[in-house]
Design a protein around this motif. Structure first.
Motif, PDB file in Angstrom:
ATOM      1  N   ILE A 170       9.656  23.306  -0.359  1.00 54.99           N
ATOM      2  CA  ILE A 170       9.774  21.598  -0.698  1.00 54.99           C
ATOM      3  C   ILE A 170       9.011  21.198   0.527  1.00 54.99           C
ATOM      4  CG2 ILE A 170      11.900  21.755   0.734  1.00 54.99           C
ATOM      5  CD1 ILE A 170      12.707  19.320  -1.149  1.00 54.99           C
ATOM      6  N   ALA A 171       8.464  20.001   0.361  1.00 57.02           N
ATOM      7  CA  ALA A 171       7.774  19.392   1.442  1.00 57.02           C
ATOM      8  C   ALA A 171       7.844  17.620   1.323  1.00 57.02           C
ATOM      9  CB  ALA A 171       6.124  19.635   1.477  1.00 57.02           C
ATOM     10  N   ILE A 172       7.810  17.318   2.616  1.00 60.69           N
ATOM     11  CA  ILE A 172       8.009  15.735   2.594  1.00 60.69           C
ATOM     12  C   ILE A 172       6.813  15.038   3.067  1.00 60.69           C
ATOM     13  CG2 ILE A 172       9.356  15.658   4.657  1.00 60.69           C
ATOM     14  CD1 ILE A 172      11.234  13.718   3.517  1.00 60.69           C
ATOM     15  N   ARG A 173       6.687  13.517   2.882  1.00 65.09           N
ATOM     16  CA  ARG A 173       5.649  13.231   3.466  1.00 65.09           C
ATOM     17  C   ARG A 173       6.563  12.153   4.698  1.00 65.09           C
ATOM     18  NH1 ARG A 173       2.976   9.324  -0.893  1.00 65.09           N
ATOM     19  NH2 ARG A 173       3.190   7.957   0.901  1.00 65.09           N
ATOM     20  N   PRO A 174       5.529  11.954   5.841  1.00 68.23           N
ATOM     21  CA  PRO A 174       6.352  11.462   7.149  1.00 68.23           C
ATOM     22  C   PRO A 174       6.684  10.055   6.862  1.00 68.23           C
ATOM     23  CG  PRO A 174       3.826  11.701   7.392  1.00 68.23           C
ATOM     24  CD  PRO A 174       4.336  12.340   6.246  1.00 68.23           C
ATOM     25  N   ASP A 175       6.300   9.325   5.666  1.00 67.21           N
ATOM     26  CA  ASP A 175       6.536   7.826   5.457  1.00 67.21           C
ATOM     27  C   ASP A 175       7.829   7.745   4.668  1.00 67.21           C
ATOM     28  OD1 ASP A 175       4.272   6.618   2.652  1.00 67.21           O
ATOM     29  OD2 ASP A 175       5.329   8.787   3.345  1.00 67.21           O
ATOM     30  N   VAL A 176       8.237   9.096   4.515  1.00 67.92           N
ATOM     31  CA  VAL A 176       9.594   9.011   3.425  1.00 67.92           C
ATOM     32  C   VAL A 176      10.875   9.709   4.500  1.00 67.92           C
ATOM     33  CG1 VAL A 176      10.671   9.825   1.383  1.00 67.92           C
ATOM     34  CG2 VAL A 176       8.344   9.203   1.467  1.00 67.92           C
ATOM     35  N   SER A 177      11.949   9.054   4.179  1.00 72.84           N
ATOM     36  CA  SER A 177      13.000   9.647   5.083  1.00 72.84           C
ATOM     37  C   SER A 177      13.980  10.733   4.459  1.00 72.84           C
ATOM     38  CB  SER A 177      14.087   8.602   5.611  1.00 72.84           C
ATOM     39  OG  SER A 177      14.710   8.102   4.232  1.00 72.84           O
ATOM     40  N   GLN A 182      11.693  15.447  14.054  1.00 74.43           N
ATOM     41  CA  GLN A 182      12.591  16.628  13.530  1.00 74.43           C
ATOM     42  C   GLN A 182      12.708  16.196  12.080  1.00 74.43           C
ATOM     43  OE1 GLN A 182      16.550  16.119  15.511  1.00 74.43           O
ATOM     44  NE2 GLN A 182      15.713  17.199  17.160  1.00 74.43           N
ATOM     45  N   PHE A 183      12.814  17.517  11.359  1.00 72.62           N
ATOM     46  CA  PHE A 183      13.156  17.402  10.015  1.00 72.62           C
ATOM     47  C   PHE A 183      14.062  18.731   9.689  1.00 72.62           C
ATOM     48  CE2 PHE A 183       9.824  20.516   8.177  1.00 72.62           C
ATOM     49  CZ  PHE A 183       9.115  20.513   9.275  1.00 72.62           C
ATOM     50  N   SER A 184      14.711  18.492   8.453  1.00 68.36           N
ATOM     51  CA  SER A 184      16.022  19.505   8.302  1.00 68.36           C
ATOM     52  C   SER A 184      15.978  19.740   6.816  1.00 68.36           C
ATOM     53  CB  SER A 184      17.380  18.925   8.707  1.00 68.36           C
ATOM     54  OG  SER A 184      17.519  17.963   8.055  1.00 68.36           O
ATOM     55  N   LEU A 185      16.292  20.902   6.497  1.00 63.61           N
ATOM     56  CA  LEU A 185      16.260  21.371   5.180  1.00 63.61           C
ATOM     57  C   LEU A 185      18.071  21.500   4.819  1.00 63.61           C
ATOM     58  CD1 LEU A 185      15.375  22.485   2.431  1.00 63.61           C
ATOM     59  CD2 LEU A 185      15.334  24.702   3.278  1.00 63.61           C
ATOM     60  N   HIS A 186      18.139  20.742   3.899  1.00 62.87           N
ATOM     61  CA  HIS A 186      19.783  21.124   3.296  1.00 62.87           C
ATOM     62  C   HIS A 186      19.688  21.736   2.085  1.00 62.87           C
ATOM     63  CE1 HIS A 186      21.546  17.960   6.258  1.00 62.87           C
ATOM     64  NE2 HIS A 186      20.344  17.993   6.377  1.00 62.87           N
ATOM     65  N   ILE A 187      20.608  22.698   1.876  1.00 63.43           N
ATOM     66  CA  ILE A 187      20.628  23.359   0.482  1.00 63.43           C
ATOM     67  C   ILE A 187      22.218  23.238   0.163  1.00 63.43           C
ATOM     68  CG2 ILE A 187      20.689  25.341  -0.810  1.00 63.43           C
ATOM     69  CD1 ILE A 187      18.999  26.612   1.398  1.00 63.43           C
ATOM     70  N   LYS A 223      13.854  13.453   0.740  1.00 63.78           N
ATOM     71  CA  LYS A 223      13.405  13.917  -0.348  1.00 63.78           C
ATOM     72  C   LYS A 223      14.046  14.991  -1.044  1.00 63.78           C
ATOM     73  CE  LYS A 223       9.345  16.065  -2.989  1.00 63.78           C
ATOM     74  NZ  LYS A 223       8.087  16.395  -2.722  1.00 63.78           N
ATOM     75  N   LYS A 224      14.623  14.913  -2.255  1.00 66.72           N
ATOM     76  CA  LYS A 224      15.636  15.718  -2.871  1.00 66.72           C
ATOM     77  C   LYS A 224      14.739  16.476  -4.044  1.00 66.72           C
ATOM     78  CE  LYS A 224      20.315  16.174  -4.724  1.00 66.72           C
ATOM     79  NZ  LYS A 224      21.418  15.232  -5.016  1.00 66.72           N
ATOM     80  N   GLU A 225      14.779  17.843  -4.290  1.00 63.11           N
ATOM     81  CA  GLU A 225      14.732  18.466  -5.344  1.00 63.11           C
ATOM     82  C   GLU A 225      15.799  19.428  -5.749  1.00 63.11           C
ATOM     83  OE1 GLU A 225       9.609  18.749  -4.628  1.00 63.11           O
ATOM     84  OE2 GLU A 225      10.731  20.337  -4.656  1.00 63.11           O
ATOM     85  N   GLY A 226      16.384  19.148  -6.665  1.00 59.40           N
ATOM     86  CA  GLY A 226      17.595  19.810  -7.252  1.00 59.40           C
ATOM     87  C   GLY A 226      18.404  20.279  -6.266  1.00 59.40           C
ATOM     88  N   ARG A 227      18.836  21.271  -5.587  1.00 58.61           N
ATOM     89  CA  ARG A 227      19.777  21.334  -4.611  1.00 58.61           C
ATOM     90  C   ARG A 227      19.474  21.439  -3.101  1.00 58.61           C
ATOM     91  NH1 ARG A 227      21.503  26.212  -4.033  1.00 58.61           N
ATOM     92  NH2 ARG A 227      20.142  27.349  -5.604  1.00 58.61           N
ATOM     93  N   PHE A 228      18.034  21.230  -3.043  1.00 56.88           N
ATOM     94  CA  PHE A 228      17.283  21.187  -1.921  1.00 56.88           C
ATOM     95  C   PHE A 228      16.999  19.920  -1.404  1.00 56.88           C
ATOM     96  CE2 PHE A 228      16.835  25.739  -1.623  1.00 56.88           C
ATOM     97  CZ  PHE A 228      16.857  26.240  -2.859  1.00 56.88           C
ATOM     98  N   THR A 229      17.095  19.241  -0.133  1.00 55.83           N
ATOM     99  CA  THR A 229      16.907  18.001   0.212  1.00 55.83           C
ATOM    100  C   THR A 229      16.108  18.366   1.808  1.00 55.83           C
ATOM    101  OG1 THR A 229      18.624  17.144  -0.688  1.00 55.83           O
ATOM    102  CG2 THR A 229      17.733  15.866   1.036  1.00 55.83           C
ATOM    103  N   ILE A 230      15.150  17.566   1.907  1.00 54.57           N
ATOM    104  CA  ILE A 230      14.467  17.395   3.030  1.00 54.57           C
ATOM    105  C   ILE A 230      14.947  16.019   3.830  1.00 54.57           C
ATOM    106  CG2 ILE A 230      12.397  17.140   4.510  1.00 54.57           C
ATOM    107  CD1 ILE A 230      11.036  19.107   2.786  1.00 54.57           C
ATOM    108  N   SER A 231      15.386  16.216   5.221  1.00 49.27           N
ATOM    109  CA  SER A 231      15.363  14.811   5.579  1.00 49.27           C
ATOM    110  C   SER A 231      14.452  14.781   6.982  1.00 49.27           C
ATOM    111  CB  SER A 231      17.091  14.641   6.172  1.00 49.27           C
ATOM    112  OG  SER A 231      17.782  14.649   5.078  1.00 49.27           O
ATOM    113  N   PHE A 232      13.875  13.603   7.205  1.00 46.85           N
ATOM    114  CA  PHE A 232      12.723  13.644   8.257  1.00 46.85           C
ATOM    115  C   PHE A 232      13.095  12.515   9.074  1.00 46.85           C
ATOM    116  CE2 PHE A 232       8.719  14.266   9.879  1.00 46.85           C
ATOM    117  CZ  PHE A 232       8.082  13.109  10.271  1.00 46.85           C
ATOM    118  N   ASN A 233      12.967  12.756  10.407  1.00 47.46           N
ATOM    119  CA  ASN A 233      13.119  11.764  11.323  1.00 47.46           C
ATOM    120  C   ASN A 233      12.115  11.731  12.332  1.00 47.46           C
ATOM    121  OD1 ASN A 233      13.995  10.167  13.675  1.00 47.46           O
ATOM    122  ND2 ASN A 233      16.238  11.014  13.650  1.00 47.46           N
ATOM    123  N   LYS A 234      11.151  10.766  12.141  1.00 43.97           N
ATOM    124  CA  LYS A 234       9.776  10.818  12.499  1.00 43.97           C
ATOM    125  C   LYS A 234       9.964  10.389  14.270  1.00 43.97           C
ATOM    126  CE  LYS A 234       5.282   8.842  12.202  1.00 43.97           C
ATOM    127  NZ  LYS A 234       4.193   7.887  11.376  1.00 43.97           N
TER     128      LYS A 234
END
Lengths: 114, 112
Positions: B48-55, B72-77, B57-68
């Motif tokens: 999964i990947a996220i653009r830096p202008d988005v805080s 930092q960015f994190s992966l939540h399963i 992004k969720k795809e199924g059970r996987f979520t990326i959170s981005f803190n510009k």
């Protein structure tokens, strides 16, 4: 379609011998990367090719390591006078222009230096 | 030398629990921030990947959170499953010449 392929899948060599590892990228992929992954470790950047530009060799650990790529086709990574610390999985990845974050990895070549 | 710092190095989570992996970067030229998943004996694959202008992004059970601001960015399963057991890598693009480096990886084990 076919993915990135690497050969051989496994290579056992004696210390001091030279080895050549091969990577066939996905057709049309202009960029090609080599990484080294020691057992249980992360991905260590080695070298990067982009089209006909000069490669970024900044990750090669010593002058025993070299790599070539002709155009946008096959690449070979050569390790001369292998040492035991060269034992690792060598991974190749390719990508198309414009999608910098999406690399497609091959299965790797596991190199064991005895 | 610029680095991408991942934490934790290893993580054990009960089936059904939430797995959280973090990544901190120094400077970036990335237009997307990716997480890769690697199973034993295989090469990594983009998860999964996220653009830096988005805080987030969720795809199924996987979520990326981005803190510009924190770089930092994190992966939540969510609802972690044994099949999620793998090593996860984040990556950074160091310059416009597309040199891409990876974190040291997080080995995730989901208990059945």
């Amino acid at each position: 379609g076919a993915g990135v392929s690497q050969s051989p899948s496994n290579k056992v060599t004696e210390k001091g011998k030279d080895v050549e590892l091969r990577c066939d990228p996905i057709s049309g992929h202009t960029a090609l990367y080599w990484y080294r992954q020691r057992l249980g470790q992360g991905l260590e950047f080695l070298i990067y090719f982009q089209g006909n530009s000069a490669p970024d060799k900044s990750g090669l650990p010593s002058d025993r390591f070299s790599a070539e790529r002709t155009g946008e086709s096959v690449s070979t990574l050569t390790i001369q006078r292998t040492q035991q610390e060269d034992s690792a999985v060598y991974l190749c990845a390719s990508r198309i222009t414009g999608t910098t974050y999406e690399q497609y990895f091959g299965p790797g070549t596991r190199l064991t230096v005895t | 030398q610029q680095q991408v710092k991942q934490s934790p190095q290893s993580l054990i989570v009960q089936k059904g629990g939430i797995s959280i992996i973090n990544c901190a970067y120094e400077n970036t030229a990335f237009d997307y921030f990716p997480w890769y998943q690697q199973f034993p004996g295989k090469g990594p694959a983009l998860l999964i990947a996220i653009r830096p202008d988005v805080s987030e992004k969720k795809e199924g059970r996987f979520t990326i959170s981005f803190n510009k601001s924190a770089k930092q960015f994190s992966l939540h399963i969510m609802d972690s499953q044994p099949g999620d057991s793998a090593t996860y890598f984040c990556a950074d693009r160091l310059n416009r010449d597309d040199k891409i480096i990876f974190g040291k990886g997080t080995r995730l084990h989901i208990l059945p």
